[in-house]
Scaffold this motif. Structure first.
Motif, short mmCIF file in Angstrom:
data_model
loop_
_atom_site.label_atom_id
_atom_site.label_comp_id
_atom_site.label_asym_id
_atom_site.label_seq_id
_atom_site.Cartn_x
_atom_site.Cartn_y
_atom_site.Cartn_z
N PHE A 262 0.86 -1.19 0.00
CA PHE A 262 0.00 0.00 0.00
C PHE A 262 0.89 1.23 0.00
CE2 PHE A 262 0.07 -2.10 4.24
CZ PHE A 262 1.04 -1.31 4.82
N GLU A 263 0.28 2.36 -0.28
CA GLU A 263 1.00 3.63 -0.17
C GLU A 263 0.97 4.04 1.30
OE1 GLU A 263 2.06 5.86 -2.81
OE2 GLU A 263 1.98 3.96 -3.93
N LEU A 264 2.05 4.65 1.77
CA LEU A 264 2.00 5.18 3.13
C LEU A 264 1.04 6.37 3.17
CD1 LEU A 264 5.71 5.09 4.35
CD2 LEU A 264 3.95 3.32 4.43
N THR A 265 0.39 6.53 4.31
CA THR A 265 -0.46 7.71 4.46
C THR A 265 0.44 8.94 4.62
OG1 THR A 265 -0.48 7.55 6.88
CG2 THR A 265 -2.21 6.36 5.70
N GLY A 294 -3.45 0.70 15.18
CA GLY A 294 -3.90 0.54 13.80
C GLY A 294 -3.58 1.70 12.90
N GLY A 296 -0.72 2.52 11.91
CA GLY A 296 0.39 2.16 11.01
C GLY A 296 1.77 2.50 11.54
N LYS A 297 1.92 2.43 12.85
CA LYS A 297 3.22 2.70 13.45
C LYS A 297 4.24 1.61 13.10
CE LYS A 297 1.52 2.71 17.59
NZ LYS A 297 0.09 2.59 17.28
N VAL A 299 4.54 -0.19 10.60
CA VAL A 299 5.04 -0.04 9.24
C VAL A 299 6.13 1.04 9.20
CG1 VAL A 299 4.36 0.82 6.97
CG2 VAL A 299 2.94 -0.88 8.14
N TYR A 335 5.87 -8.94 5.31
CA TYR A 335 6.34 -7.82 4.48
C TYR A 335 7.68 -8.17 3.81
CZ TYR A 335 2.95 -4.69 6.74
OH TYR A 335 1.81 -4.08 7.19
N PRO A 444 -6.49 4.35 4.87
CA PRO A 444 -7.81 4.43 4.24
C PRO A 444 -8.57 3.11 4.34
CG PRO A 444 -6.07 4.32 2.58
CD PRO A 444 -5.40 4.48 3.90
N ARG A 446 -10.86 2.17 6.51
CA ARG A 446 -11.30 1.69 7.82
C ARG A 446 -12.74 2.09 8.07
NH1 ARG A 446 -6.54 1.03 10.86
NH2 ARG A 446 -5.21 -0.15 9.47
N ARG A 578 -11.34 -2.72 12.46
CA ARG A 578 -10.07 -2.77 11.74
C ARG A 578 -10.25 -3.25 10.32
NH1 ARG A 578 -5.55 -2.19 15.51
NH2 ARG A 578 -4.30 -3.15 13.90
P1 ADP Z 1 -0.02 0.08 14.61
O1 ADP Z 1 1.35 -0.50 14.84
O2 ADP Z 1 -0.03 1.56 14.68
O3 ADP Z 1 -1.06 -0.54 15.47
P2 ADP Z 1 0.20 -1.27 12.12
O4 ADP Z 1 1.45 -0.71 11.55
O5 ADP Z 1 0.26 -2.59 12.76
O6 ADP Z 1 -0.44 -0.24 13.13
O7 ADP Z 1 -0.90 -1.24 10.98
C1 ADP Z 1 -2.22 -1.67 11.22
C2 ADP Z 1 -2.77 -2.30 9.97
O8 ADP Z 1 -2.90 -1.32 8.95
C3 ADP Z 1 -1.88 -3.37 9.41
O9 ADP Z 1 -2.71 -4.41 8.96
C4 ADP Z 1 -1.17 -2.69 8.27
O10 ADP Z 1 -0.86 -3.61 7.26
C5 ADP Z 1 -2.19 -1.70 7.81
N1 ADP Z 1 -1.59 -0.49 7.24
C6 ADP Z 1 -0.58 0.21 7.77
N2 ADP Z 1 -0.29 1.29 7.00
C7 ADP Z 1 -1.16 1.26 5.97
C8 ADP Z 1 -1.38 2.11 4.83
N3 ADP Z 1 -0.64 3.19 4.62
N4 ADP Z 1 -2.37 1.77 3.99
C9 ADP Z 1 -3.11 0.67 4.20
N5 ADP Z 1 -2.96 -0.17 5.24
C10 ADP Z 1 -1.99 0.12 6.12
#
Ligand code: ADP
Ligand code: MG
Length: 691
Positions: A262-265, A294, A296-297, A299, A335, A444, A446, A578
């Motif tokens: 996915f693209e990063l937000t 959730g 995306g930390k 990532v 990943y 996006p 959610r 989620r």
């Molecule tokens: P956190 O650590 O903040 O709880 P995660 O990094 O585990 O969040 O991400 C939560 C979920 O969202 C994971 O399933 C991840 O694959 C997904 N995700 C993270 N960043 C994105 C993004 N930019 N676009 C779509 N999905 C994402």
């Protein structure tokens, strides 16, 4: 009686014998200095005393002072009371304290006392009911002919506020001149601060509210300054330890991003560029990555990890529990599928041999990324070139555990992820040396989570709703504050609830119990059954155990929700919604007061974690916000992190300027400041800064 100093033990103070000294000690007061800094909690206003003959029983507040000519105690009846009669030259009044049995030892015939409260009439005589009272030891020296602010001290055990007031009032004139000024003169002038000795005295015996405000401002500023000085000093020290700079490039960036489907937000992008900039420097990164569950930390952290790996360095990723470590490990492996990055798991649940093997390979530099629990920092784990440490504090922001791992590397870069929404203000100032990146946007697709507060009598309706959701193929969490029933409370425990739900209301849906005391493999089994839908309802106790990503879980019911902090509830509800569907979180307030439910309503209204955290901080203090673990925050006696925020910021600026001009605080005019700072924070500085 000789002269006293600030260090004199209270038992040598006039009017304090061994017995009182012991009582004071129970309040943490050992020395004269402790006594002087045992500040009142609030002030009561005692009106100027008036002649008893002029009183009218008109329910207005008044103060009189006079001799106790009679006392009596009526222990029987519906409301036992203690009474006395007071007399002055102009008349007499009756005074009654309901449930005042304890006053028998304090008020005796022949004493002079002042009472202050509403004046009424009882059987045609003037009477005070439950007034404040003060013993007048020396009527001629007590100012009864003007209004006076009466300090109210936190009392304890045998020691009443009035007694403490008296002790302090007596010691003040003798000790005031001993209180040294610790702030440099120019600062005092520039910031228009009251001199320290005056301020301490006015904290106890202010002329008026305004003077008290000035005194308080001075003492709060001082507290903030000392704290920030500590932070500034540690920061200076840290900056002097070099780190491996981890360089990025367009090519590396492209390759890392290609790993994510996915693209990063935009928010993730901002965090990534903060972190990349930090990592490229020779000074160790010290960054807090905040974002709701959730957001995306992980990532973003993985991005940082891969940047380190691209620089041929090692990375340690720590999670608070094995479940979470395993989950991170699995996610990250996905990943990285098909890449050459070597990643391993290291947790206590593994066989000894497996762990030994991993440790060996770590030391040899044959592993790039290791994921584990705090086991990573304990014992003899060695790295060949550790350059980055990532700590996931998903649930609680515990400052303490961090110290260990940082010693492992040369001076590794350091990234802590937290879902605890630390109010920006607090992060900026208290954790003064941590830089902060905030992910304030969810990926996006959610669903939205709606939150509703329900009362206990609405539980049948709640269950009905959950059943309908389950029938629509969704999954649900039931969260309880307790695992096992306890004799001390009538709260429902998860274990009982599980039996009830599994055998009754929800028996058609597959219910399982999950709690922290279960063996690890059983937890794993339950989690995987919930994940693949064989179990539809998870009855769970401890927050950490639900740190699991199950997209189809769309309903959460939190029982006895008043038992949790708002920020904690906010994190809990982050577990649902989620997947793409909307979700519902129901907070059942089981408290006996309606206040409990009221507090929870904040969560119905907002999903801004920072606003919620700030509410929590206001209502329950930092200890609650940061969890029951040692939160490592300094204890502040006077300053209030929210109310005094401007003062805190000012003190922060001033302290950093001081340390910049005099890094060791060695200048003569900084000596006292240095001593006080060490006194307050010796041994705590590492905690304070997450050292
Ligand atoms: P956190 O650590 O903040 O709880 P995660 O990094 O585990 O969040 O991400 C939560 C979920 O969202 C994971 O399933 C991840 O694959 C997904 N995700 C993270 N960043 C994105 C993004 N930019 N676009 C779509 N999905 C994402
Ligand atoms: Mg996560």
């Amino acid at each position: 009686m000789g002269d006293i100093t600030l260090d004199t033990e209270v038992r040598f103070v006039k009017g304090v014998g061994p017995r009182r000294a012991e009582q004071l000690s129970a309040l943490g007061v050992e020395t004269v200095e402790d006594l002087l800094t045992y500040y009142p909690r609030r002030f009561g206003l005692r009106r100027q005393a008036q002649p008893m003959g002029t009183l009218r029983g008109d329910e207005q507040t008044a103060t009189v002072a006079g001799e106790v000519v009679h006392t009596g105690y009526k222990p029987f009846g519906r409301r036992p009371y203690f009474e006395c009669t007071l007399r002055d030259e102009t008349g007499w009044v009756g005074v009654k304290w309901f449930h005042g049995g304890y006053l028998r030892s304090q008020i005796r015939e022949g004493m002079t006392i002042a009472v202050s409260g509403k004046v009424g009439v009882y059987r045609e005589a003037i009477q005070f009911v439950n007034p404040e009272f003060q013993t007048i030891w020396a009527p001629e020296s007590t100012d009864l002919d003007k209004d006076e602010l009466m300090p109210v001290y936190p009392a304890g055990g045998q020691l009443s506020s009035g007694r403490i007031a008296l002790i302090i009032k007596k010691v003040l004139p003798r000790a005031k001149h001993l209180i040294p000024e610790i702030l440099p003169g120019d600062l005092l002038a520039d910031r228009a601060l009251m001199p320290r000795a005056d301020a301490v005295a006015a904290m106890h015996r202010p002329e008026d509210r305004d003077q008290w405000g000035q005194a308080r401002r001075r003492m709060a500023y001082e507290e903030c300054l000392l704290m920030q000085l500590g932070i500034a000093l540690v920061r200076m020290r840290e900056v002097s330890r070099p780190a491996h700079p981890l360089a990025g490039s367009e090519e590396i960036d492209r390759r890392i991003r290609a790993r994510f489907p996915f693209e990063l937000t935009a928010a993730q992008d901002r965090a990534v560029s903060d972190i990349s900039a930090d990592l490229s420097r020779e000074r160790p990164m010290n960054r807090l990555l905040q974002g709701d569950v959730g957001s995306g930390k992980t990532v973003v952290a993985l991005y940082a990890a891969l940047l380190a790996v691209a620089n041929r360095k090692q990375v340690a990723i720590m999670a608070p529990t094995e479940i979470l470590a395993v989950q991170h490990y699995r996610n990250i492996r996905q990943y990285l599928a098909g890449s050459r990055v070597r990643i391993e798991l290291l947790v206590g649940g593994q066989s000894r041999q497996q762990r030994q093997e991993t440790r060996h390979r770590l030391a040899e530099g044959e592993i790039d990324i290791v994921v584990g629990t705090h086991a990573l920092v304990e014992g003899d784990v060695r790295f060949s070139e550790l350059a980055l440490v990532v700590v996931d504090e998903q649930h609680k922001f515990g400052v303490r555990q961090r110290s260990g791992i940082r010693g492992k590397g040369h001076a590794p870069h350091y990234l802590v992820m937290t879902a605890t929404p630390i109010p920006r203000t607090l992060a900026m100032t208290v954790f003064g040396d941590l830089d902060v990146s905030v992910i304030d946007e969810l990926p996006p697709g959610r669903g939205k989570t709606e939150t509703r507060v329900a009362r206990r009598n609405e539980i049948p309706g709640v269950l009905e709703f959950v059943r309908s959701q389950l029938s629509a193929d969704r999954q649900a969490y039931f969260i309880y504050p307790l695992v096992n029933p306890s004799a001390n409370t009538d709260m429902t425990a998860a274990r009982d609830a599980y039996e009830e739900l599994a055998g009754g209301e929800l028996k058609d849906f597959g219910v399982a119990l999950l709690h922290g005391q279960m063996p690890a493999d059983e937890k794993d089994r339950v989690m995987s059954e919930f994940r693949d839908g064989r179990v539809r309802v998870l009855v769970a106790s401890v927050v950490v155990e639900v740190g699991v990503d199950v997209p189809s879980a769309g309903v959460m019911v939190v029982m006895h929700a008043e038992r949790f902090g708002l920020a904690q509830l906010h994190q809990l509800r982050g577990r649902i919604g989620r997947g793409g569907d909307d979700a519902v979180c129901i907070l059942v307030a089981g408290g006996s007061t309606d206040m409990a439910g009221k507090r929870l309503e904040v969560l119905e209204k907002t999903s801004d974690g920072f606003e919620i955290a700030e509410q929590d901080l206001r209502l329950r203090g930092p200890g609650e916000l940061f969890g029951t673990r040692q939160h490592g925050l300094p204890e502040l006696k006077v300053a209030d992190l929210i109310e005094d925020f401007d003062l805190l910021r000012l003190a922060r600026r001033d302290s950093f300027a001081i340390v910049k001009s005099d890094p060791g605080l060695n200048a003569p005019h900084h000596q006292r400041l240095r001593t006080e700072m060490l006194k307050a924070y010796a041994g705590k500085l590492d905690l304070l800064t997450g050292g």
